[in-house]
Design a protein around this motif. Structure first.
Motif, mmCIF file in Angstrom:
data_model
loop_
_atom_site.group_PDB
_atom_site.id
_atom_site.type_symbol
_atom_site.label_atom_id
_atom_site.label_comp_id
_atom_site.label_asym_id
_atom_site.label_seq_id
_atom_site.Cartn_x
_atom_site.Cartn_y
_atom_site.Cartn_z
ATOM 1 N N ILE A 109 7.500 12.914 4.726
ATOM 2 C CA ILE A 109 7.246 11.411 4.800
ATOM 3 C C ILE A 109 6.651 10.894 5.998
ATOM 4 C CG2 ILE A 109 8.528 9.062 4.804
ATOM 5 C CD1 ILE A 109 10.812 10.691 3.093
ATOM 6 N N LEU A 110 7.184 11.287 7.239
ATOM 7 C CA LEU A 110 6.498 10.778 8.432
ATOM 8 C C LEU A 110 5.176 11.295 8.813
ATOM 9 C CD1 LEU A 110 9.871 10.526 10.609
ATOM 10 C CD2 LEU A 110 8.308 8.496 9.868
ATOM 11 N N LEU A 111 5.064 12.621 8.427
ATOM 12 C CA LEU A 111 4.012 13.163 8.886
ATOM 13 C C LEU A 111 2.978 13.446 7.919
ATOM 14 C CD1 LEU A 111 5.521 16.234 10.906
ATOM 15 C CD2 LEU A 111 4.771 14.147 11.798
ATOM 16 N N GLU A 112 3.235 13.077 6.650
ATOM 17 C CA GLU A 112 2.060 13.422 5.522
ATOM 18 C C GLU A 112 1.819 11.910 4.793
ATOM 19 O OE1 GLU A 112 3.039 16.443 3.006
ATOM 20 O OE2 GLU A 112 3.422 18.248 4.654
ATOM 21 N N LYS A 113 2.972 11.295 4.622
ATOM 22 C CA LYS A 113 2.604 10.089 3.835
ATOM 23 C C LYS A 113 2.192 8.906 4.616
ATOM 24 C CE LYS A 113 5.141 9.023 0.275
ATOM 25 N NZ LYS A 113 6.121 8.595 -0.482
ATOM 26 N N TYR A 114 2.320 8.942 6.076
ATOM 27 C CA TYR A 114 2.097 7.758 6.817
ATOM 28 C C TYR A 114 1.059 8.472 7.929
ATOM 29 C CZ TYR A 114 5.610 5.073 4.504
ATOM 30 O OH TYR A 114 6.380 4.269 3.573
ATOM 31 N N ASN A 115 0.353 7.460 8.465
ATOM 32 C CA ASN A 115 -0.700 7.537 9.493
ATOM 33 C C ASN A 115 -0.051 6.923 10.799
ATOM 34 O OD1 ASN A 115 -2.718 8.123 11.354
ATOM 35 N ND2 ASN A 115 -4.220 6.566 10.424
ATOM 36 N N ILE A 116 0.608 7.629 11.630
ATOM 37 C CA ILE A 116 1.256 7.058 12.788
ATOM 38 C C ILE A 116 0.427 7.733 13.954
ATOM 39 C CG2 ILE A 116 3.369 6.819 13.826
ATOM 40 C CD1 ILE A 116 4.941 7.248 11.287
ATOM 41 N N VAL A 117 0.206 6.625 15.006
ATOM 42 C CA VAL A 117 -0.403 6.850 16.301
ATOM 43 C C VAL A 117 0.385 6.061 17.334
ATOM 44 C CG1 VAL A 117 -2.397 6.863 17.581
ATOM 45 C CG2 VAL A 117 -2.599 7.064 15.153
ATOM 46 N N PRO A 118 0.923 6.999 18.414
ATOM 47 C CA PRO A 118 0.738 8.386 18.290
ATOM 48 C C PRO A 118 1.800 8.990 17.263
ATOM 49 C CG PRO A 118 1.383 7.319 20.493
ATOM 50 C CD PRO A 118 1.506 6.351 19.450
ATOM 51 N N ALA A 119 1.178 10.373 17.113
ATOM 52 C CA ALA A 119 1.970 10.990 15.961
ATOM 53 C C ALA A 119 3.531 11.313 16.423
ATOM 54 C CB ALA A 119 1.217 12.133 15.528
ATOM 55 N N PRO A 120 4.324 11.383 15.346
ATOM 56 C CA PRO A 120 5.901 11.980 15.948
ATOM 57 C C PRO A 120 5.735 13.277 16.326
ATOM 58 C CG PRO A 120 5.679 10.762 13.445
ATOM 59 C CD PRO A 120 4.275 10.974 14.159
ATOM 60 N N TYR A 121 6.554 13.319 17.249
ATOM 61 C CA TYR A 121 6.905 14.777 17.842
ATOM 62 C C TYR A 121 8.253 15.486 17.191
ATOM 63 C CZ TYR A 121 7.427 18.401 21.454
ATOM 64 O OH TYR A 121 7.452 19.606 22.042
ATOM 65 N N VAL A 122 8.060 16.813 16.860
ATOM 66 C CA VAL A 122 9.097 17.515 15.953
ATOM 67 C C VAL A 122 9.610 18.442 17.027
ATOM 68 C CG1 VAL A 122 9.731 18.890 14.071
ATOM 69 C CG2 VAL A 122 7.786 17.116 13.595
ATOM 70 N N VAL A 123 11.107 18.440 17.263
ATOM 71 C CA VAL A 123 11.803 19.381 17.859
ATOM 72 C C VAL A 123 12.852 20.187 16.963
ATOM 73 C CG1 VAL A 123 13.428 19.738 19.657
ATOM 74 C CG2 VAL A 123 11.774 17.775 19.956
#
Length: 268
Positions: A173-187
């Motif tokens: 949802i967060l990485l593919e359906k939305y364009n968010i800048v700065p991009a979310p960081y995954v741990v």
């Protein structure tokens, strides 16, 4: 019967006593009425009066200083109470973020902050965090430092596990359906050397023990189910912008393939 000689001696002594008494009385009266005696008494009285006046002035100054000190304490206490009211007594629209700044909650939700760690580019929240750090073990300190470093990677952090289907849903949802800048960081906690300790720390500080755990500026906004719910209700963008503020330069939903084809058809 006493002799005449004895009577004369006794009479002479009585006369001398009376004469001395009269002389002393007269001398004392003359002394008290003399100019020197009067001036001396006046000087002594004037000195006593001046000392009493100085004491009264000193007492007055002391009382004024004490009153001024009390007023200053009252003013300081009033300012302190006003400050406490401003940072802790507001409504849900004025909660404090982890780094000490304020953010606005959307839709009346009340999320939990990660106390004692920094937001993106921030510093520890307050002196309480410093006191807590004094009690940390070396391993706890290492986890705290690592968590601070992770939170500086991006305003939005997704704590995930690579094999977890709910984590996969949140990332999609967060990485593919939305364009968010700065991009979310995954741990990926299952691949991180401090993963278990990080998960324990997040559970303690956010109240969420499971993954995914999505943080915006150090605030936990939920996991996979919450991300899906925000997406379906078209609330995810407002949620992210409401908490992230100016740290989020862009947050918008991407167009689906169907929407893109429809727009192309309308242009043609």
């Amino acid at each position: 019967m006493p002799s005449q000689r004895r009577v004369r001696v006794f009479g002479l002594l009585l006369f001398v006593f009376v004469a001395i008494t009269l002389y002393m009385t007269t001398s004392a009266r003359q002394t008290r009425s003399s100019a020197f005696y009067v001036k001396t008494q006046e000087a002594l009285q004037a000195r006593e009066y001046m000392e009493a006046a100085k004491q009264r002035d000193a007492d007055g100054v002391e009382s004024r200083l004490k009153a001024a000190e009390d007023d200053a304490k009252k003013a300081t206490n009033a300012k302190h109470e006003k400050y406490l009211d401003s940072v802790g007594g507001g409504s849900k629209e004025n909660k404090k973020s982890v780094g000490g700044g304020k953010f606005r909650m959307q839709d009346g939700d009340e999320q939990k902050a990660v106390p004692g760690v920094a937001t993106v580019g921030g510093r520890p929240r307050d002196k309480l965090a410093s006191k807590e750090k004094a009690k940390e073990s070396p391993e706890d300190h290492e986890v705290e430092v690592e968590l601070n470093a992770i939170l500086k990677k991006s305003p939005i952090i997704i704590f995930s596990k690579s094999y977890c289907p709910h984590s996969k849903k949140a990332k999609q949802i967060l990485l593919e359906k939305y364009n968010i800048v700065p991009a979310p960081y995954v741990v990926e906690l299952d691949e991180h050397p401090l993963g278990p300790k990080l998960q324990e720390t997040l559970a303690e500080k956010t109240g969420r023990r499971t993954v995914p755990n999505v943080l915006v500026l150090g605030m936990s906004i939920g996991g996979g189910s919450e991300m899906q719910d925000f997406d379906e209700k078209d609330q995810l963008v407002s949620k992210i912008k409401g908490i992230g503020g100016s740290r989020i330069s862009k947050a918008e939903r991407k167009m689906s393939q169907t929407e893109m084809r429809r727009r192309r058809a309308l242009r043609a």
